[in-house]
Enzyme design. Structure first.
Site, PDB file in Angstrom:
ATOM      1  N   CYS A 115     -45.338   0.688 -14.512  1.00  0.00           N
ATOM      2  CA  CYS A 115     -45.805  -0.728 -14.516  1.00  0.00           C
ATOM      3  C   CYS A 115     -44.894  -1.944 -15.190  1.00  0.00           C
ATOM      4  O   CYS A 115     -45.150  -3.074 -14.949  1.00  0.00           O
ATOM      5  CB  CYS A 115     -47.212  -0.770 -15.142  1.00  0.00           C
ATOM      6  SG  CYS A 115     -48.351   0.477 -14.828  1.00  0.00           S
ATOM      7  N   HIS A 254     -48.761  -7.286 -19.132  1.00  0.00           N
ATOM      8  CA  HIS A 254     -49.264  -6.349 -18.147  1.00  0.00           C
ATOM      9  C   HIS A 254     -50.770  -6.086 -18.153  1.00  0.00           C
ATOM     10  O   HIS A 254     -51.212  -5.897 -19.468  1.00  0.00           O
ATOM     11  CB  HIS A 254     -48.312  -4.780 -18.266  1.00  0.00           C
ATOM     12  CG  HIS A 254     -48.929  -3.884 -17.524  1.00  0.00           C
ATOM     13  ND1 HIS A 254     -49.350  -4.030 -16.040  1.00  0.00           N
ATOM     14  CD2 HIS A 254     -49.407  -2.499 -17.753  1.00  0.00           C
ATOM     15  CE1 HIS A 254     -49.834  -2.910 -15.767  1.00  0.00           C
ATOM     16  NE2 HIS A 254     -49.911  -2.129 -16.322  1.00  0.00           N
ATOM     17  N   ASN A 284     -55.872  -2.502 -13.434  1.00  0.00           N
ATOM     18  CA  ASN A 284     -54.354  -2.433 -13.575  1.00  0.00           C
ATOM     19  C   ASN A 284     -53.637  -2.100 -12.314  1.00  0.00           C
ATOM     20  O   ASN A 284     -54.089  -0.869 -11.611  1.00  0.00           O
ATOM     21  CB  ASN A 284     -54.233  -1.105 -14.695  1.00  0.00           C
ATOM     22  CG  ASN A 284     -52.697  -0.686 -14.768  1.00  0.00           C
ATOM     23  OD1 ASN A 284     -51.688  -1.291 -14.128  1.00  0.00           O
ATOM     24  ND2 ASN A 284     -52.451   0.124 -15.733  1.00  0.00           N
TER      25      ASN A 284
HETATM   26  N1  COA Z   1     -67.011   6.060 -18.476  1.00  0.00           N
HETATM   27  C1  COA Z   1     -67.334   6.813 -19.710  1.00  0.00           C
HETATM   28  N2  COA Z   1     -66.954   7.582 -20.641  1.00  0.00           N
HETATM   29  C2  COA Z   1     -65.857   7.844 -20.267  1.00  0.00           C
HETATM   30  C3  COA Z   1     -65.068   7.250 -19.426  1.00  0.00           C
HETATM   31  C4  COA Z   1     -65.654   6.465 -18.484  1.00  0.00           C
HETATM   32  N3  COA Z   1     -65.043   5.845 -17.371  1.00  0.00           N
HETATM   33  N4  COA Z   1     -63.800   7.669 -19.562  1.00  0.00           N
HETATM   34  C5  COA Z   1     -63.821   8.536 -20.561  1.00  0.00           C
HETATM   35  N5  COA Z   1     -64.889   8.465 -21.082  1.00  0.00           N
HETATM   36  C6  COA Z   1     -65.374   9.117 -22.348  1.00  0.00           C
HETATM   37  C7  COA Z   1     -64.455  10.142 -22.719  1.00  0.00           C
HETATM   38  O1  COA Z   1     -64.709  11.566 -21.906  1.00  0.00           O
HETATM   39  C8  COA Z   1     -64.775  10.444 -24.231  1.00  0.00           C
HETATM   40  O2  COA Z   1     -65.752  11.206 -24.172  1.00  0.00           O
HETATM   41  P1  COA Z   1     -65.707  12.289 -25.201  1.00  0.00           P
HETATM   42  O3  COA Z   1     -65.797  11.785 -26.667  1.00  0.00           O
HETATM   43  O4  COA Z   1     -67.007  12.987 -25.122  1.00  0.00           O
HETATM   44  O5  COA Z   1     -64.695  13.304 -24.766  1.00  0.00           O
HETATM   45  C9  COA Z   1     -64.964   8.854 -24.741  1.00  0.00           C
HETATM   46  O6  COA Z   1     -65.445   8.285 -23.490  1.00  0.00           O
HETATM   47  C10 COA Z   1     -64.194   8.162 -25.442  1.00  0.00           C
HETATM   48  O7  COA Z   1     -62.774   8.542 -24.767  1.00  0.00           O
HETATM   49  P2  COA Z   1     -61.561   7.906 -25.473  1.00  0.00           P
HETATM   50  O8  COA Z   1     -60.318   8.241 -24.746  1.00  0.00           O
HETATM   51  O9  COA Z   1     -61.535   7.930 -27.056  1.00  0.00           O
HETATM   52  O10 COA Z   1     -61.573   6.345 -24.953  1.00  0.00           O
HETATM   53  P3  COA Z   1     -60.914   5.258 -25.540  1.00  0.00           P
HETATM   54  O11 COA Z   1     -61.625   4.160 -26.216  1.00  0.00           O
HETATM   55  O12 COA Z   1     -59.392   5.578 -25.864  1.00  0.00           O
HETATM   56  O13 COA Z   1     -60.472   4.365 -24.003  1.00  0.00           O
HETATM   57  C11 COA Z   1     -58.934   4.360 -22.081  1.00  0.00           C
HETATM   58  C12 COA Z   1     -60.163   5.123 -23.019  1.00  0.00           C
HETATM   59  C13 COA Z   1     -58.308   5.158 -21.114  1.00  0.00           C
HETATM   60  C14 COA Z   1     -59.546   3.097 -21.781  1.00  0.00           C
HETATM   61  C15 COA Z   1     -57.874   3.803 -23.116  1.00  0.00           C
HETATM   62  O14 COA Z   1     -57.055   5.109 -24.186  1.00  0.00           O
HETATM   63  C16 COA Z   1     -56.886   3.160 -22.611  1.00  0.00           C
HETATM   64  O15 COA Z   1     -56.997   2.306 -21.884  1.00  0.00           O
HETATM   65  N6  COA Z   1     -55.556   3.845 -22.774  1.00  0.00           N
HETATM   66  C17 COA Z   1     -54.356   3.146 -21.907  1.00  0.00           C
HETATM   67  C18 COA Z   1     -54.328   3.558 -20.469  1.00  0.00           C
HETATM   68  C19 COA Z   1     -53.474   2.762 -19.667  1.00  0.00           C
HETATM   69  O16 COA Z   1     -53.254   1.519 -20.079  1.00  0.00           O
HETATM   70  N7  COA Z   1     -52.867   3.531 -18.761  1.00  0.00           N
HETATM   71  C20 COA Z   1     -51.965   2.627 -17.804  1.00  0.00           C
HETATM   72  C21 COA Z   1     -50.662   2.259 -18.413  1.00  0.00           C
HETATM   73  S1  COA Z   1     -49.670   1.372 -17.617  1.00  0.00           S
END
Ligand code: COA
Length: 329
Positions: A115, A254, A284
């Site tokens: 990215c 980004h 994204n």
């Molecule tokens: N809908 C509902 N629940 C979801 C879900 C969705 N789309 N995706 C994940 N979950 C669940 C998970 O399974 C987890 O459940 P569990 O506790 O029963 O295992 C719960 O939600 C919480 O997950 P968690 O990973 O703690 O959520 P978070 O608040 O950290 O958010 C992201 C997850 C992916 C949104 C966040 O970590 C993020 O944005 N990370 C960066 C990703 C990114 O930018 N990538 C590209 C970089 S260029």
């Protein structure tokens, strides 16, 4: 030695028409609009239709950027396409674009920095302009992430979108690209990757069955990295440009996640009104996210001549990159 200043002469975008909302995703995976909105800020994303590719979006974005720059394709010396979803591993999508645009015999190559790719491309282009080696360079960020997304994985499929943004970089009298900063930490490469399709794991029935041709991500690790990398890179580039962060007029990060952006802005003490976001509409789009955001910020008149604009990217690699621009109008 810098002989010439480099700046943006014109911008363009190319987006799919198809819109996929969070509600649409509720029908595909176990998720809710409320979860996606509160955890990411994303409401909808554009998704490529059959036949649309990184190249087709690049052609649209490139043509508009050339038109806005007031130059013809034959004037281009170099084309750089930043992408992790090229039409093919080779030939480079940049070469296909050179042909599609009729860009004389411009040099062309793809750049893979996740990215951060578009900002890497801008930094690279500025060097060719600074030395006087080249006069006009097209830098494109283009992605069809939907093609490497596992539509059964709710952890990733809600995050990404498709599209392209392009900039013509050339000589400017004053302002332009004041400084850049980029870096990488390959030790974190496992946190965001597509394991198969390269030389290590070529396509086999087994690789397909294991879904290794899709994005694999450790969201929490990427989140932590992103917040640190954005703030650190922004500070470093501001130092290089000798511009205090408080003198930045617009911060275009980004567009990955509203919480990453807000946390980074807070660490940098950049007020909300100086932070540009459009991720609610596009999700994204990886290397395309910053040029699309820059284009929209300009359209919405959030950038005027003389403004200092800070671009900060981070992504797979892991990589990060920042540029400070003084808008030349
Ligand atoms: N809908 C509902 N629940 C979801 C879900 C969705 N789309 N995706 C994940 N979950 C669940 C998970 O399974 C987890 O459940 P569990 O506790 O029963 O295992 C719960 O939600 C919480 O997950 P968690 O990973 O703690 O959520 P978070 O608040 O950290 O958010 C992201 C997850 C992916 C949104 C966040 O970590 C993020 O944005 N990370 C960066 C990703 C990114 O930018 N990538 C590209 C970089 S260029």
């Amino acid at each position: 030695m810098e002989k010439f200043k480099a700046g943006i002469l014109g911008l363009g975008i190319g987006l799919p028409e198809k819109i996929v909302s969070n509600k649409d995703l509720e029908k595909i995976v176990d998720t809710t609009d409320e979860w996606i909105t509160t955890r990411t800020g994303i409401k909808e994303r554009r998704i490529a239709s059959p036949g649309e590719t990184a190249l087709s979006f690049s052609i649209k974005a490139g043509r508009e950027a050339l038109e806005n720059a007031g130059i013809s394709p034959e004037d281009l010396d170099l084309i750089i396409v930043a992408t992790v979803t090229p039409d093919m591993i080779f030939p480079a999508t940049a070469c296909l674009l050179q042909d599609a645009l009729n860009a004389g015999s411009a040099a062309a190559f793809d750049l893979e920095a996740g990215c951060s790719g578009f900002v890497y491309g801008m930094a690279l282009a500025s060097q060719f302009i600074n030395t006087g080696s080249y006069k006009k360079i097209l830098v494109v960020g283009a992605e069809v992430l939907s093609r490497i997304t596992d539509w059964e994985d709710r952890n990733t499929c809600v995050l990404f979108g498709d599209g392209a943004g392009a900039a013509v970089i050339g000589q400017v009298e004053q302002g332009g690209i004041l400084a850049f900063e980029m870096g990488s930490d390959g030790g974190g490469g496992d946190f965001l990757k597509m394991p198969a399709g390269g030389g290590a794991i070529p396509a086999t029935e087994e690789s397909l069955a294991q879904k290794l041709h899709y994005i694999k991500m450790d969201g929490n690790q990427v989140f932590k990295f992103a917040v640190k990398a954005m703030a650190r890179s922004a500070r470093l580039v501001a130092e290089k440009a000798n511009i205090p962060i408080e003198d930045i007029d617009l911060f275009i990060p980004h567009q990955a996640n509203i919480r990453i952006i807000e946390t980074s802005a807070k660490r940098l003490k950049i007020p909300e009104k100086k932070v540009f976001m459009n991720l609610e509409k596009y999700g994204n789009t990886s290397a395309a996210s910053i040029p699309i955001a820059l284009y929209e910020a300009l359209k919405q008149k959030q950038i005027k001549k003389g403004d200092r604009v800070l671009l900060v990217g981070f992504g797979a690699g892991l990589t990060w990159a920042s540029v400070i621009l003084e808008w030349t109008g």
